[in-house]
Design a protein around this motif. Structure first.
Motif, PDB file in Angstrom:
ATOM      1  N   GLU A 191       0.834  -1.192   0.000  1.00 33.94           N
ATOM      2  CA  GLU A 191       0.000   0.000   0.000  1.00 33.94           C
ATOM      3  C   GLU A 191       0.874   1.249   0.000  1.00 33.94           C
ATOM      4  O   GLU A 191       1.842   1.345   0.751  1.00 33.94           O
ATOM      5  N   PHE A 192       0.531   2.195  -0.859  1.00 42.95           N
ATOM      6  CA  PHE A 192       1.295   3.428  -0.996  1.00 42.95           C
ATOM      7  C   PHE A 192       0.333   4.600  -0.939  1.00 42.95           C
ATOM      8  O   PHE A 192      -0.508   4.765  -1.828  1.00 42.95           O
ATOM      9  N   TYR A 193       0.394   5.396   0.140  1.00 42.16           N
ATOM     10  CA  TYR A 193      -0.542   6.501   0.361  1.00 42.16           C
ATOM     11  C   TYR A 193      -1.991   6.030   0.260  1.00 42.16           C
ATOM     12  O   TYR A 193      -2.845   6.694  -0.321  1.00 42.16           O
ATOM     13  N   GLY A 194      -2.275   4.862   0.818  1.00 41.80           N
ATOM     14  CA  GLY A 194      -3.622   4.327   0.840  1.00 41.80           C
ATOM     15  C   GLY A 194      -4.055   3.628  -0.425  1.00 41.80           C
ATOM     16  O   GLY A 194      -5.184   3.122  -0.495  1.00 41.80           O
ATOM     17  N   ILE A 195      -3.172   3.552  -1.434  1.00 42.15           N
ATOM     18  CA  ILE A 195      -3.522   2.942  -2.721  1.00 42.15           C
ATOM     19  C   ILE A 195      -2.809   1.600  -2.872  1.00 42.15           C
ATOM     20  O   ILE A 195      -1.621   1.481  -2.591  1.00 42.15           O
ATOM     21  N   ARG A 196      -3.559   0.614  -3.323  1.00 42.95           N
ATOM     22  CA  ARG A 196      -3.003  -0.709  -3.571  1.00 42.95           C
ATOM     23  C   ARG A 196      -3.509  -1.222  -4.917  1.00 42.95           C
ATOM     24  O   ARG A 196      -4.695  -1.086  -5.230  1.00 42.95           O
ATOM     25  N   LEU A 197      -2.624  -1.797  -5.715  1.00 38.63           N
ATOM     26  CA  LEU A 197      -2.992  -2.387  -6.997  1.00 38.63           C
ATOM     27  C   LEU A 197      -2.981  -3.907  -6.883  1.00 38.63           C
ATOM     28  O   LEU A 197      -2.227  -4.481  -6.091  1.00 38.63           O
ATOM     29  N   SER A 198      -3.800  -4.553  -7.715  1.00 39.57           N
ATOM     30  CA  SER A 198      -3.882  -6.005  -7.671  1.00 39.57           C
ATOM     31  C   SER A 198      -4.252  -6.547  -9.051  1.00 39.57           C
ATOM     32  O   SER A 198      -4.950  -5.886  -9.824  1.00 39.57           O
ATOM     33  N   GLY A 199      -3.789  -7.747  -9.344  1.00 39.50           N
ATOM     34  CA  GLY A 199      -4.146  -8.421 -10.587  1.00 39.50           C
ATOM     35  C   GLY A 199      -4.109  -9.919 -10.390  1.00 39.50           C
ATOM     36  O   GLY A 199      -3.342 -10.434  -9.567  1.00 39.50           O
ATOM     37  N   SER A 200      -4.949 -10.640 -11.134  1.00 35.91           N
ATOM     38  CA  SER A 200      -4.956 -12.099 -11.002  1.00 35.91           C
ATOM     39  C   SER A 200      -5.231 -12.778 -12.339  1.00 35.91           C
ATOM     40  O   SER A 200      -5.953 -12.254 -13.189  1.00 35.91           O
ATOM     41  N   LEU A 201      -4.604 -13.938 -12.492  1.00 35.21           N
ATOM     42  CA  LEU A 201      -4.863 -14.841 -13.600  1.00 35.21           C
ATOM     43  C   LEU A 201      -5.707 -15.982 -13.055  1.00 35.21           C
ATOM     44  O   LEU A 201      -5.301 -16.686 -12.129  1.00 35.21           O
ATOM     45  N   VAL A 202      -6.891 -16.159 -13.646  1.00 38.73           N
ATOM     46  CA  VAL A 202      -7.910 -17.016 -13.074  1.00 38.73           C
ATOM     47  C   VAL A 202      -8.127 -18.226 -13.974  1.00 38.73           C
ATOM     48  O   VAL A 202      -7.879 -18.172 -15.191  1.00 38.73           O
ATOM     49  N   SER A 203      -8.586 -19.326 -13.382  1.00 38.52           N
ATOM     50  CA  SER A 203      -8.881 -20.531 -14.151  1.00 38.52           C
ATOM     51  C   SER A 203      -9.892 -20.233 -15.255  1.00 38.52           C
ATOM     52  O   SER A 203     -10.638 -19.250 -15.204  1.00 38.52           O
ATOM     53  N   GLN A 205      -9.325 -19.314 -18.369  1.00 40.58           N
ATOM     54  CA  GLN A 205      -8.909 -18.202 -19.222  1.00 40.58           C
ATOM     55  C   GLN A 205      -9.584 -16.876 -18.853  1.00 40.58           C
ATOM     56  O   GLN A 205      -9.999 -16.101 -19.699  1.00 40.58           O
ATOM     57  N   ARG A 206      -9.636 -16.607 -17.551  1.00 38.49           N
ATOM     58  CA  ARG A 206     -10.171 -15.345 -17.060  1.00 38.49           C
ATOM     59  C   ARG A 206      -9.053 -14.551 -16.381  1.00 38.49           C
ATOM     60  O   ARG A 206      -8.066 -15.122 -15.928  1.00 38.49           O
ATOM     61  N   TYR A 207      -9.258 -13.247 -16.294  1.00 42.48           N
ATOM     62  CA  TYR A 207      -8.270 -12.400 -15.631  1.00 42.48           C
ATOM     63  C   TYR A 207      -8.946 -11.127 -15.137  1.00 42.48           C
ATOM     64  O   TYR A 207     -10.054 -10.776 -15.568  1.00 42.48           O
ATOM     65  N   ASP A 208      -8.281 -10.410 -14.226  1.00 40.11           N
ATOM     66  CA  ASP A 208      -8.811  -9.137 -13.745  1.00 40.11           C
ATOM     67  C   ASP A 208      -7.690  -8.279 -13.180  1.00 40.11           C
ATOM     68  O   ASP A 208      -6.603  -8.765 -12.860  1.00 40.11           O
ATOM     69  N   VAL A 209      -7.963  -6.984 -13.078  1.00 38.53           N
ATOM     70  CA  VAL A 209      -7.077  -6.029 -12.427  1.00 38.53           C
ATOM     71  C   VAL A 209      -7.950  -5.119 -11.566  1.00 38.53           C
ATOM     72  O   VAL A 209      -9.120  -4.863 -11.891  1.00 38.53           O
ATOM     73  N   ALA A 210      -7.375  -4.625 -10.455  1.00 39.48           N
ATOM     74  CA  ALA A 210      -8.166  -3.809  -9.542  1.00 39.48           C
ATOM     75  C   ALA A 210      -7.269  -2.794  -8.848  1.00 39.48           C
ATOM     76  O   ALA A 210      -6.054  -2.991  -8.711  1.00 39.48           O
ATOM     77  N   ILE A 211      -7.908  -1.715  -8.387  1.00 40.70           N
ATOM     78  CA  ILE A 211      -7.234  -0.711  -7.575  1.00 40.70           C
ATOM     79  C   ILE A 211      -8.088  -0.465  -6.335  1.00 40.70           C
ATOM     80  O   ILE A 211      -9.319  -0.389  -6.419  1.00 40.70           O
ATOM     81  N   PHE A 212      -7.422  -0.383  -5.178  1.00 39.31           N
ATOM     82  CA  PHE A 212      -8.105  -0.176  -3.905  1.00 39.31           C
ATOM     83  C   PHE A 212      -7.570   1.092  -3.244  1.00 39.31           C
ATOM     84  O   PHE A 212      -6.388   1.414  -3.352  1.00 39.31           O
ATOM     85  N   TYR A 213      -8.462   1.771  -2.524  1.00 39.80           N
ATOM     86  CA  TYR A 213      -8.078   3.001  -1.822  1.00 39.80           C
ATOM     87  C   TYR A 213      -8.645   2.954  -0.409  1.00 39.80           C
ATOM     88  O   TYR A 213      -9.816   2.628  -0.189  1.00 39.80           O
TER      89      TYR A 213
END
Length: 357
Positions: A191-203, A205-213
């Motif tokens: 976490e950097f100044y309350g911000i966190r990035l995330s990404g996943s490779l899912v079974s 053939q799915r995928y996602d990316v996200a940002i949290f605050y």
């Protein structure tokens, strides 16, 4: 005002509740029981359903922690849901669906304070919960994914109330909350100044990316998230969802907004919008009392041109000494079908209790 969950029960410093076969690991056993009663009026009559509340179902959790060095630690998590007559599955055609078992988590993770967290196994995808940021403290019964409470109930034709349609509440209302829990490889940044990035490779053939605050100041606390995911559904493209919840700490007033969109190739895009106004106060000495009123709009579900609407009011009373919540909610589900006969509203009154241990 806020309640912090208790994950470990302590009797005295000399008593160890859970031990490990390997003393290099710390083991934590926790869980909850969350039972409710739904009173449903669907245009024909009123029935009572005894359910396990799928907003946060009954479960057991076992967490293992070990330190590799001063920066890196290893984590394991096994979590199983044990939920008789799940609230999102029971219906007019099946009031007792039996015990539902779900392997919610089976995960290994490596966490570094400097480099972040890498997770492998079944657990939250990066986009899961991004439509459900909520500081209202009514979210044990009232939140953006409203179909968890009575999603299996079928709408009835208004002119022929003995005739059930094939449309369930869950076919109409969908918060588009990411890819849920799946087998995946997930990475989260520090976490950097309350911000966190995330990404996943899912079974599959799915995928996602996200940002949290996450930010907490002197007057306000705010949680927010946004995600893009590929659900790999036939005739569909990318899915977008996000939410924000802000709490005024002194007054307890809070506002929650959530939205989701599924892009579709041959149908109008599926949409969901959710807004909740809440108030947290201390009316009783046992713990906080939370109130909430919300409104949901669903567009183009089940098919293009259909519209769903829902409103509800909820109350949650916390009992801090036993880490429990008693809750009440009344929700109205309405559906306007573009090219089918009109259907009756489904009204659901819910009361229940969650006990965490």
């Amino acid at each position: 005002i806020e309640q912090k969950p208790v994950t470990e029960t302590k009797t005295s410093p000399s008593v160890q509740i859970v031990t490990s076969g390997d003393d290099r690991y710390k083991i934590i056993l926790s869980g909850q029981v969350n039972r409710a009663v739904n009173i449903v009026s669907d245009g024909l009559g009123t029935d009572v359903y005894h359910v396990d509340n799928n907003v946060s179902n009954s479960r057991l959790r076992l967490i293992g922690l070990a330190k590799i060095d001063d920066d890196i630690s290893l984590g394991t998590r096994i979590e199983v849901a044990i939920a008789p007559d799940l609230s999102s599955q029971v219906s007019q055609l099946n009031k007792s669906t039996g015990t539902w078992f779900d392997q919610r988590w089976t995960e290994l993770s490596i966490t570094s304070k400097k480099y972040g967290k890498l997770s492998i196994g079944k657990g939250d995808t990066s986009s899961n919960t991004t439509a459900e940021m909520d500081l209202s403290l009514t979210d044990v019964v009232q939140y953006a994914t409203l179909s968890d409470i009575a999603g299996g109930m079928f709408f009835r034709e208004k002119d022929y109330p003995n005739k059930l349609t094939q449309i369930k509440i869950s076919d109409v209302f969908n918060s588009r909350d990411g890819l849920s829990r799946q087998s995946r490889l997930r990475y989260d940044t520090p976490e950097f100044y309350g911000i966190r990035l995330s990404g996943s490779l899912v079974s599959n053939q799915r995928y996602d990316v996200a940002i949290f605050y996450n930010n907490e100041g002197e007057m306000f606390k705010t949680l927010a998230a946004f995600a893009i995911s590929d659900p790999n559904l036939p005739d569909s493209e990318l899915q977008y969802d996000g939410s924000i919840s802000t709490l005024h700490k002194e007054s307890g007033l809070n506002l929650t907004l959530s939205g989701g969109l599924l892009k579709r190739r041959y149908l109008n895009d599926a949409q969901n919008l959710y807004v909740k106004l809440g108030w947290i106060t201390n009316l009783m000495r046992y713990g906080h009392t939370a109130f909430g009123v919300d409104y949901t709009y669903s567009g183009n579900l089940p098919v293009s041109g259909d519209k769903g609407y829902s409103i509800s009011a909820a109350l949650v009373q916390n009992i801090k000494s036993i880490n429990s919540d008693i809750y009440l909610q009344y929700r109205i589900h309405s559906l306007n079908l573009k090219s089918s006969p009109p259907v009756s509203n489904i009204n659901v009154g819910t009361f229940g209790m969650r006990v965490r241990f």
